[in-house]
Design a protein around this motif. Sequence first.
Motif, PDB file in Angstrom:
ATOM      1  N   ALA A 173       7.582  17.434 -19.441  1.00  0.00           N
ATOM      2  CA  ALA A 173       8.214  16.828 -18.253  1.00  0.00           C
ATOM      3  C   ALA A 173       7.419  17.209 -17.011  1.00  0.00           C
ATOM      4  O   ALA A 173       7.838  18.061 -16.224  1.00  0.00           O
ATOM      5  CB  ALA A 173       9.665  17.264 -18.126  1.00  0.00           C
ATOM      6  N   ASN A 174       6.275  16.566 -16.832  1.00  0.00           N
ATOM      7  CA  ASN A 174       5.441  16.794 -15.660  1.00  0.00           C
ATOM      8  C   ASN A 174       5.656  15.683 -14.638  1.00  0.00           C
ATOM      9  O   ASN A 174       5.649  14.501 -14.979  1.00  0.00           O
ATOM     10  CB  ASN A 174       3.962  16.825 -16.047  1.00  0.00           C
ATOM     11  N   ASN A 175       5.829  16.039 -13.381  1.00  0.00           N
ATOM     12  CA  ASN A 175       5.945  15.054 -12.319  1.00  0.00           C
ATOM     13  C   ASN A 175       4.656  14.244 -12.200  1.00  0.00           C
ATOM     14  O   ASN A 175       3.556  14.746 -12.491  1.00  0.00           O
ATOM     15  CB  ASN A 175       6.232  15.743 -10.982  1.00  0.00           C
ATOM     16  N   TYR A 176       4.770  13.012 -11.778  1.00  0.00           N
ATOM     17  CA  TYR A 176       3.575  12.198 -11.570  1.00  0.00           C
ATOM     18  C   TYR A 176       3.844  11.200 -10.454  1.00  0.00           C
ATOM     19  O   TYR A 176       4.996  10.924 -10.101  1.00  0.00           O
ATOM     20  CB  TYR A 176       3.160  11.472 -12.859  1.00  0.00           C
ATOM     21  N   LYS A 177       2.767  10.667  -9.892  1.00  0.00           N
ATOM     22  CA  LYS A 177       2.901   9.654  -8.840  1.00  0.00           C
ATOM     23  C   LYS A 177       2.356   8.327  -9.358  1.00  0.00           C
ATOM     24  O   LYS A 177       1.394   8.285 -10.130  1.00  0.00           O
ATOM     25  CB  LYS A 177       2.198  10.073  -7.557  1.00  0.00           C
ATOM     26  N   TYR A 178       2.993   7.263  -8.923  1.00  0.00           N
ATOM     27  CA  TYR A 178       2.648   5.918  -9.381  1.00  0.00           C
ATOM     28  C   TYR A 178       2.303   5.064  -8.177  1.00  0.00           C
ATOM     29  O   TYR A 178       3.146   4.825  -7.311  1.00  0.00           O
ATOM     30  CB  TYR A 178       3.834   5.314 -10.145  1.00  0.00           C
ATOM     31  N   TRP A 179       1.038   4.622  -8.121  1.00  0.00           N
ATOM     32  CA  TRP A 179       0.619   3.749  -7.027  1.00  0.00           C
ATOM     33  C   TRP A 179       1.071   2.325  -7.310  1.00  0.00           C
ATOM     34  O   TRP A 179       0.827   1.790  -8.381  1.00  0.00           O
ATOM     35  CB  TRP A 179      -0.900   3.798  -6.863  1.00  0.00           C
ATOM     36  N   ARG A 180       1.736   1.750  -6.359  1.00  0.00           N
ATOM     37  CA  ARG A 180       2.237   0.385  -6.527  1.00  0.00           C
ATOM     38  C   ARG A 180       1.073  -0.602  -6.589  1.00  0.00           C
ATOM     39  O   ARG A 180       0.005  -0.363  -6.017  1.00  0.00           O
ATOM     40  CB  ARG A 180       3.146   0.011  -5.361  1.00  0.00           C
ATOM     41  N   PRO A 181       1.253  -1.725  -7.292  1.00  0.00           N
ATOM     42  CA  PRO A 181       0.181  -2.730  -7.353  1.00  0.00           C
ATOM     43  C   PRO A 181      -0.086  -3.325  -5.963  1.00  0.00           C
ATOM     44  O   PRO A 181       0.755  -4.036  -5.407  1.00  0.00           O
ATOM     45  CB  PRO A 181       0.752  -3.789  -8.309  1.00  0.00           C
ATOM     46  N   LEU A 182      -1.226  -3.004  -5.405  1.00  0.00           N
ATOM     47  CA  LEU A 182      -1.596  -3.493  -4.081  1.00  0.00           C
ATOM     48  C   LEU A 182      -1.918  -4.980  -4.153  1.00  0.00           C
ATOM     49  O   LEU A 182      -2.640  -5.432  -5.037  1.00  0.00           O
ATOM     50  CB  LEU A 182      -2.801  -2.712  -3.559  1.00  0.00           C
TER      51      LEU A 182
ATOM     52  N   LEU B 133       0.879  -1.160   0.000  1.00  0.00           N
ATOM     53  CA  LEU B 133       0.000   0.000   0.000  1.00  0.00           C
ATOM     54  C   LEU B 133       0.927   1.223   0.000  1.00  0.00           C
ATOM     55  O   LEU B 133       1.335   1.709   1.050  1.00  0.00           O
ATOM     56  CB  LEU B 133      -0.907   0.000   1.236  1.00  0.00           C
ATOM     57  N   GLY B 134       1.301   1.682  -1.202  1.00  0.00           N
ATOM     58  CA  GLY B 134       2.313   2.725  -1.270  1.00  0.00           C
ATOM     59  C   GLY B 134       2.342   3.403  -2.618  1.00  0.00           C
ATOM     60  O   GLY B 134       1.663   3.014  -3.568  1.00  0.00           O
ATOM     61  N   VAL B 135       3.173   4.438  -2.706  1.00  0.00           N
ATOM     62  CA  VAL B 135       3.245   5.275  -3.894  1.00  0.00           C
ATOM     63  C   VAL B 135       4.685   5.713  -4.115  1.00  0.00           C
ATOM     64  O   VAL B 135       5.452   5.871  -3.157  1.00  0.00           O
ATOM     65  CB  VAL B 135       2.316   6.508  -3.735  1.00  0.00           C
ATOM     66  N   VAL B 136       5.059   5.864  -5.388  1.00  0.00           N
ATOM     67  CA  VAL B 136       6.377   6.376  -5.760  1.00  0.00           C
ATOM     68  C   VAL B 136       6.166   7.702  -6.481  1.00  0.00           C
ATOM     69  O   VAL B 136       5.336   7.792  -7.405  1.00  0.00           O
ATOM     70  CB  VAL B 136       7.131   5.391  -6.676  1.00  0.00           C
ATOM     71  N   TYR B 137       6.902   8.731  -6.070  1.00  0.00           N
ATOM     72  CA  TYR B 137       6.807  10.055  -6.687  1.00  0.00           C
ATOM     73  C   TYR B 137       7.920  10.194  -7.723  1.00  0.00           C
ATOM     74  O   TYR B 137       9.105  10.133  -7.392  1.00  0.00           O
ATOM     75  CB  TYR B 137       6.910  11.141  -5.624  1.00  0.00           C
ATOM     76  N   HIS B 138       7.527  10.398  -8.974  1.00  0.00           N
ATOM     77  CA  HIS B 138       8.494  10.510 -10.063  1.00  0.00           C
ATOM     78  C   HIS B 138       8.682  11.982 -10.416  1.00  0.00           C
ATOM     79  O   HIS B 138       7.773  12.629 -10.959  1.00  0.00           O
ATOM     80  CB  HIS B 138       8.019   9.704 -11.265  1.00  0.00           C
ATOM     81  N   VAL B 139       9.856  12.490 -10.082  1.00  0.00           N
ATOM     82  CA  VAL B 139      10.140  13.918 -10.261  1.00  0.00           C
ATOM     83  C   VAL B 139      11.432  14.159 -11.028  1.00  0.00           C
ATOM     84  O   VAL B 139      11.690  15.292 -11.460  1.00  0.00           O
ATOM     85  CB  VAL B 139      10.209  14.633  -8.885  1.00  0.00           C
ATOM     86  N   LYS B 140      12.263  13.125 -11.218  1.00  0.00           N
ATOM     87  CA  LYS B 140      13.539  13.285 -11.911  1.00  0.00           C
ATOM     88  C   LYS B 140      13.573  12.395 -13.153  1.00  0.00           C
ATOM     89  O   LYS B 140      13.051  11.289 -13.151  1.00  0.00           O
ATOM     90  CB  LYS B 140      14.709  12.928 -10.988  1.00  0.00           C
ATOM     91  N   ASP B 141      14.228  12.913 -14.192  1.00  0.00           N
ATOM     92  CA  ASP B 141      14.365  12.189 -15.456  1.00  0.00           C
ATOM     93  C   ASP B 141      12.991  11.754 -15.972  1.00  0.00           C
ATOM     94  O   ASP B 141      12.801  10.633 -16.445  1.00  0.00           O
ATOM     95  CB  ASP B 141      15.284  10.974 -15.280  1.00  0.00           C
ATOM     96  N   VAL B 142      12.028  12.669 -15.878  1.00  0.00           N
ATOM     97  CA  VAL B 142      10.650  12.394 -16.277  1.00  0.00           C
ATOM     98  C   VAL B 142      10.418  12.907 -17.696  1.00  0.00           C
ATOM     99  O   VAL B 142      10.854  13.994 -18.059  1.00  0.00           O
ATOM    100  CB  VAL B 142       9.655  13.056 -15.304  1.00  0.00           C
TER     101      VAL B 142
END
Length: 447
Positions: free
Chosen positions: A317-326, A260-269
Amino acid sequence: MLYNVDDLSQSLLQNPGTNIDFVKHFGIPFFSQIHVGVGSTGVTAYDIFSDDGRNINNKVREVMNSITANDFVAVNEQLEILTLGWKVGQRGYFSGGIYQEFDAFAYFPKDPAVLAFEGNNDYIGQNFDFSDVSFTGEMLTVYHIGFNYKFNDELTLGARLKGYSGIFNVESIDNTGVFRTDRTPNGDNFFRHSLEDLNVTVNTSGYASLNDDGGMTVDQAAKELLSRSFFGQNVGVGIDFGFNYKMTDQFSVNGSFQDLGVVYHVKDVENYSYFGSYATDGLEPLFPELDDDEETIPYWDVFEEQLDANLRDETYANNYKYWRPLKFNAGFEFGTGMALLPCDPLVDVKPRFLNLFGMLVSGVKRPRGFTYGVTAYWDRKLNDNFRFRLAYGADNFTQTKIGVMGSVRMSNFNIYMAANDLIGFTNLAKANSASLQLGLQFIFKEL
C-alpha cells in the motif's frame, strides 16, 4: 464539436478564454451536459463477432496479427452535475460548477496476448515484451471555477482552477520484461525458456475496500461508490488556460490546454507488483533404483520453489500520484456573411457573421505520447435562436469522421446535441469510434 461555440457555456470548459455571447447561464442539474465517447483503433466488434460462418478463434488470430502494440481502446464519459456563470463588470465572466468524469485507456497488450492465445511453439527465438501492458483508468468528480476576461476587442484570456476528488483509479505503465524460448541443441533439453527483468506493477485506489476480500456486497459497493461521487477519498488540483485573439474582424486564432493537474492517491490504495528473472531448460527427471524406504525426487515442488525464489509477487500500500491526461486545442476561425446591416450601430462595435469556417487540432497525452485529431468545420447561425455545425475530421480512430451539432434556443432555454462519426452510427458494430453529447440549460444573452 462544441469548441468555440460562443453561445454555449460548455465551450468555456474546452477553452476558458473563448469569446462568449451571453451574460449569464445555469444548467439543469445532471442534464446540462451528458457526454459519452468510445473508440478503438485497429479492431471493431464486427471483426470478431460477425456472423459470417468463420471460426471465432481464427478471427481473433487474424485480429492479433493485424494490430500492433500501439493500437488502443479509449472510453470517456462526462456528466455535468452543476454549472452556472455570470458577467462581472463590462469585460469579465465568472463560471463554476461540478462534473463527474470517467476515463479509461488501454494499449493492446499484443505480445502477452499472442503468448497466451497461441503459445510459443511458432515463436522460437522471438521476444515477448511485457512493456506492451499499459493501461489507465479513473473516475473522479471535478469542482471548478473559471474567469474569462476580454482585455480589448482583439484579445480574450481565461483560466480555470480545478479541484479533483478521486473515486476510483487504476494504472499500469512503464512495465518491463521479456519472455523468450531458444533452442539448445547442445544442452540437456531441446529448449531453454527465460524471463528477463520482469517488472509489472499495477497501482489501484478505491478498489481494495470494494473487492470480495473486503466482505462488501454488490449493493454495499454501489452505495460506497455513490457516496464518493461528491466527497472522494483522494484529492488533487489542476488548471486550464485558453485564449482567443482576433487578428481581423473576420479572422481569429485560439488555443487552450485542459487538465494540467495531478491527483494524489493516499487512501484505500493497493499496489500489485510482479518482478524477477528466471531461466529453465525444463524438468530433468532421473530414475534411480530406490529402496523401499526411499521417495522419488519431488521435481515439481523443486520447480515451484525455484520459481517462487526468482519470480516474486507482492501486494503493498504505497501512495502514488496520477497525472491527469493533458488535453490541448489549437485552431483558427474565419467569418463570412455579416449578420448586421451596415447601418446598425453595432457593426463596428460587435460584428457578427452568419458563417464561421474553422479548423481545430487537438490532442490528449497518453502513456506513450499524444493522440491527435484534426477537424474542419462550418458553423452556420440561421438566426438568434438556431445554429448548427457540420464537421469533417481525422484522428487515430478513423480518417472519415463526420460530425454534426445543433443548438436551439427558446426564449432563454437552450437545448443542444452533438454527434461525431455519423458514419459509425449507421452500424456501431463496424465503427471504430462514436460519441454523443447533449444538454439542457438556460442561457441569457445581452440585450
